[in-house]
Write a protein that holds these residues in place. Structure first.
Motif, PDB file in Angstrom:
ATOM      1  N   THR A  91       0.809  -1.211   0.000  1.00  0.00           N
ATOM      2  CA  THR A  91       0.000   0.000   0.000  1.00  0.00           C
ATOM      3  C   THR A  91       0.848   1.269   0.000  1.00  0.00           C
ATOM      4  O   THR A  91       0.308   2.376   0.068  1.00  0.00           O
ATOM      5  CB  THR A  91      -0.932   0.039   1.215  1.00  0.00           C
ATOM      6  N   TYR A  92       2.162   1.117  -0.102  1.00  0.00           N
ATOM      7  CA  TYR A  92       3.044   2.277  -0.011  1.00  0.00           C
ATOM      8  C   TYR A  92       3.615   2.664  -1.367  1.00  0.00           C
ATOM      9  O   TYR A  92       4.121   1.808  -2.105  1.00  0.00           O
ATOM     10  CB  TYR A  92       4.235   1.975   0.898  1.00  0.00           C
ATOM     11  N   PRO A  93       3.583   3.944  -1.694  1.00  0.00           N
ATOM     12  CA  PRO A  93       4.423   4.404  -2.809  1.00  0.00           C
ATOM     13  C   PRO A  93       5.886   4.217  -2.419  1.00  0.00           C
ATOM     14  O   PRO A  93       6.251   4.381  -1.247  1.00  0.00           O
ATOM     15  CB  PRO A  93       4.091   5.895  -2.927  1.00  0.00           C
ATOM     16  N   MET A  94       6.718   3.867  -3.380  1.00  0.00           N
ATOM     17  CA  MET A  94       8.117   3.578  -3.104  1.00  0.00           C
ATOM     18  C   MET A  94       9.017   4.384  -4.032  1.00  0.00           C
ATOM     19  O   MET A  94       8.636   4.734  -5.154  1.00  0.00           O
ATOM     20  CB  MET A  94       8.392   2.087  -3.321  1.00  0.00           C
ATOM     21  N   GLY A  95      10.227   4.629  -3.541  1.00  0.00           N
ATOM     22  CA  GLY A  95      11.168   5.373  -4.363  1.00  0.00           C
ATOM     23  C   GLY A  95      12.582   4.852  -4.222  1.00  0.00           C
ATOM     24  O   GLY A  95      12.902   4.133  -3.265  1.00  0.00           O
TER      25      GLY A  95
END
Length: 127
Positions: free
Chosen positions: A31-35
């Motif tokens: 559920t997390y945006p990642m970078g």
């Protein structure tokens, strides 16, 4: 926050490829945006690429567009950075990061929103 562990770094010649992986322990990344970010010696940490939780949205730094590809496999709780046509200027410690409190559904967050970071993996590109 979530614990992130990067792997896949190493030494490669210019023009070569590496695939970095980022895995989480204890919590799901789905559920997390990642970078991905990187920091070269004597330089500030800089943004490389980001991906929304579904994988449907991505963003890249101009310096890596067309050479790097960010992807994720939520079933494996992992995010990847495929790096092709590497250049000596890509030499840096690469970090993955998560936005664990996303403001919107399925978006790519601004840099300041990333609140969980891995320890980094070294990528060295020789000329």
């Amino acid at each position: 926050q979530v614990q992130l562990v990067e792997s896949g770094g190493g030494l490669v010649q210019a023009g070569g490829s590496l695939r970095l992986s980022c895995e989480a322990s204890g919590r799901t990344l789905s559920t997390y945006p990642m970078g991905w970010f990187r920091q070269a010696p004597g330089k500030e940490r800089e943004f490389v690429a980001a991906i929304s939780w579904s994988g449907g949205r991505t963003n890249y730094a101009d310096s890596v567009k067309g050479r790097f590809t960010i992807s994720r496999d939520n079933a494996k709780n992992a995010v990847y950075l495929q790096m092709d046509n590497l250049k000596p200027e890509d030499t840096a410690v690469y970090y993955c990061a998560a936005d664990t409190a996303p403001l919107y559904s399925d978006y790519v967050p601004p840099i300041y929103k990333y609140d969980s970071w891995g320890q980094g993996t070294q990528v060295t590109v020789s000329s």
